[in-house]
Design an enzyme around this catalytic site. Structure first.
Site, mmCIF file in Angstrom:
data_model
loop_
_atom_site.group_PDB
_atom_site.id
_atom_site.type_symbol
_atom_site.label_atom_id
_atom_site.label_comp_id
_atom_site.label_asym_id
_atom_site.label_seq_id
_atom_site.Cartn_x
_atom_site.Cartn_y
_atom_site.Cartn_z
ATOM 1 N N GLY A 245 3.516 1.846 8.038
ATOM 2 C CA GLY A 245 2.149 2.538 8.517
ATOM 3 C C GLY A 245 1.957 3.803 8.295
ATOM 4 N N GLY A 246 2.689 4.562 7.352
ATOM 5 C CA GLY A 246 2.573 5.909 7.017
ATOM 6 C C GLY A 246 1.065 6.160 6.313
ATOM 7 C CB SER B 210 2.781 7.070 -3.565
ATOM 8 O OG SER B 210 3.933 7.323 -2.538
ATOM 9 C CB THR B 211 6.564 3.235 -3.446
ATOM 10 O OG1 THR B 211 6.815 4.397 -2.858
ATOM 11 C CG2 THR B 211 7.659 2.648 -4.391
ATOM 12 C CE LYS C 50 9.626 7.068 1.634
ATOM 13 N NZ LYS C 50 8.422 6.319 1.210
ATOM 14 C CB THR D 143 -0.914 0.068 1.291
ATOM 15 O OG1 THR D 143 -1.971 -1.100 0.967
ATOM 16 C CG2 THR D 143 -1.840 1.266 1.273
ATOM 17 C CD GLU E 133 1.388 -1.545 4.645
ATOM 18 O OE1 GLU E 133 1.563 -0.755 3.533
ATOM 19 O OE2 GLU E 133 1.950 -1.242 5.847
ATOM 20 C CG ASP F 31 3.990 -2.650 1.502
ATOM 21 O OD1 ASP F 31 4.026 -1.558 0.971
ATOM 22 O OD2 ASP F 31 3.441 -3.256 2.497
ATOM 23 N N GLY F 32 6.033 -0.928 -0.104
ATOM 24 C CA GLY F 32 6.907 0.224 0.484
ATOM 25 C C GLY F 32 7.257 0.400 1.799
#
Ligand code: 5RP
Length: 230
Positions: A95-96, A28-29, A121, A26, A103, A81-82
């Protein structure tokens, strides 16, 4: 930044093989990954996927990516995942976007987790990004006191706040819970803090992902760096 995110997603897509069972992250990435996966599916690639949020479910459906649940299959081959932060041990803050619970369930059910991110990151020590802790609304003050005690025991401190949505109301997760964001600055012993938070009754899950990611794909101005967990 968005172009870097897409580059990281594209590199992770190279690890996807026909017939795989995938976890879809989940944010934007991860959104780029789902997008690119949709293009592969349209060209005939066969995969079956478990989304980590209602937002990702809706996007995957719109992209024609076939979906299932962890009740219907017994494991996943790969989750992509990002992350909000990633350190040298490939421990993460996630969790942002508020999807940390699903996740983590999906990552834990996967043989392998690849983290995709732009290289902003990457950190020496986790904690600059506020640590999300998903909590049950009942008994919130008691849970927050227990969280504070866990912070003290692991040598960190900082302010906590209940996350608000853009409309000013309390943010509610896909699981119907709330999130407390803790501004800790630095978390020198993330595995210890993770263990302490996990045993607090009102804590549903926290955003420290310890030992789950095996590979990080980090896209920066100088190119893509792939880091494997040692
Ligand atoms: C959502 C997450 C995201 O993976 C994390 O917030 C990173 O998001 P983005 O790719 O938009 O920077 O953990 O709960």
């Amino acid at each position: 930044m968005d172009a870097l995110k897409r580059q990281a997603a594209a590199r992770a897509l190279e690890h996807v093989q026909d017939g795989m069972k995938l976890g879809l992250g989940t944010g934007s990435t991860a959104k780029h990954f789902v997008d690119l996966l949709g293009e592969k599916v349209a060209k005939g690639m066969r995969v079956i996927c478990v989304p980590t949020s209602e937002a990702t479910r809706a996007q995957a459906q719109a992209c024609g990516v076939p979906l299932t649940t962890l009740d219907e299959i017994d494991h996943l081959d790969l989750t992509v995942d990002g992350a909000d932060e990633c350190d040298g041990a490939l421990n993460l803050i996630k969790g942002g976007g508020g999807a940390l619970l699903r996740e983590k369930i999906v990552a834990a059910a996967s043989d392998r987790m690849i983290v995709i991110a732009d290289d902003s990151k990457w950190v020496d020590v986790l904690g600059r990004f506020p640590l999300p802790v998903e909590v049950i609304p009942f008994g919130l003050a008691a849970t927050q006191r227990a969280i504070m005690s866990a912070f003290a025991q692991s040598g960190v401190s900082g302010q906590m706040e209940v996350r608000k949505a853009k409309d000013g109301h309390v943010f509610v997760t896909d699981g119907g819970h709330w999130i407390v964001d803790a501004h800790l600055g630095k978390i020198p012993d993330a595995p210890r803090l993770a263990g302490l938070l996990s045993v607090i009754p009102g804590v549903v899950e926290h955003g420290l992902f310890i030992g789950l990611a095996r590979t990080a794909v980090l896209a920066g101005a100088q190119g893509i760096r792939v880091v494997e967990r040692r």
